[in-house]
Design a protein around this motif. Sequence first.
Motif: not given
Lengths: 126, 376
Positions: A37-39, A59, A64, B43, B298, B300, B323, B352
């Motif tokens: 999860v980044v945001f 997200e 998302a 990541i 913040k 994407l 990201f 969105r």
Amino acid sequence: MESGETRYSESHEWIRAQNGAATVGITSYAAEQLGDVVFVELPRVGKRFAKGGQVAVVESVKAASEIYAPVDGEVTETNSALSAAPAKVNADPEGAGWFFRMKLMEGAQLGALMTKDQYTEFVKGL
Amino acid sequence: MSVPPPSPQLKRTPLHALHVALGAKMVPFAGYEMPEQYPAGIIKEHLHTREHAGLFDVSYMGQAMLSGGDPARALERLTPADLVGLRDGQMRYALLLNDSGGIKDDFMAARLPNERALFLIVNAATRDADFAFIAERSKGSAQLLPQSRALLALQGPKAEAVLARHAKGVENLGFMKIGRVTVAGAPAILSRSGYTGEDGFEISLEEADAERVARALLGENEVLPIGLGARDSLRLEAGLCLYGHDIDETTSPIAAGLSWTIGKRRKLAADFPAAELLMTELFQGTKRKRVGLRLHDKILACEGGKIVDANGKAIGRVTSGGFGPSVGAPIAMGYVDVAFAADGTELSLMVRDAACVATVVPMPFVPHRYKKSQGR
């Protein structure tokens, strides 16, 4: 249902209620599906929503996803730690990775959600 | 949140069992079942590759030999790259063009030392169409021989040190050079190339050797297995195009910023598909251009998202977004009207139904760290 018991929705949110207030987050299964999860876009305190309404957006590096209200309620607090450390959602989705707290409007709605065992079975069937 | 449904029958690479044993999350990709990520997660896999070394299974890529009297000249009819000028042991990034100058695929073409045939590596999704197109268009002058081989990529600043423990002379192989080398006891076609912006190698192997070589490399402390998720975020940060997303049959190589793939000799001769149109575009410019984008919020951006100006007028479209773990922020690439393509231009991406402010930035987002060959 017992006070402090965690209930689960089909859209993979969990809710833990005690004394008319409840904490909401996403399940371990959901966090794993999402990946890192980044945001997390959290709702405003005071926002009211109905069961099934979109409350938050999470997200991940992959997608998302919208987070829906498991029951009717009003946001009383959000987990502001998530904006600096969204990885908490992956590390501890059903603990430190909680999203928001809410005042319950209709406690009876909780009973309609799945118990832990029911949710475990539900996920197995996916 | 919603969960995607399971997928139909998929092909497997020779490393499938290894991916599963490593705990990979397998997803469908170009007709194959491939690891999206391993337990470390996207990541960590991404950052590990930038800092140490990562091993990728890219066996879904299509490999072929193009043989015949003068395969380079035959293939030049379909690409503006200078292939005739390829020296022994040299590899080149090239575009396969359709008759109207659109990009049918991007691929690698290489001349192995002392071999007449050209070694080609094309994308998985376009492999069958590419091979049919090349075979048909070079009928009589060259013969395309598809190869069932595995392909591994070892990428990252530690790639050279790691590979040197399993193969001789890798230190002397410069960027975009290629040769036949023995890797961990297996005969390999080894090139210094990749898709991450880092130094690294691509190792073409016989299928039967792939798992053993992969296990040998994964046995090194510096190496983690890397899935498709990190492969995508690494290439996006490196500003590299993903075929079918950032470039396709409707894309002009000039608008895509890939005019550098047109060989100097080819420009003078103007002897490639749609040469007149592409040379005009090269001199006069195109309506739209591929640019890098940094989002301010913040949030994407996703592929397909509309790009708008301050008045909400559509001026372009996002073709890749996500990201950037090394950038530490959301990044994207897309095409915008040239009036908005200058670095520093502010525009908005629709995510969105909300307009999210972004700035046009130069690419790559993370500097390339290729090992450029000395002297030559």
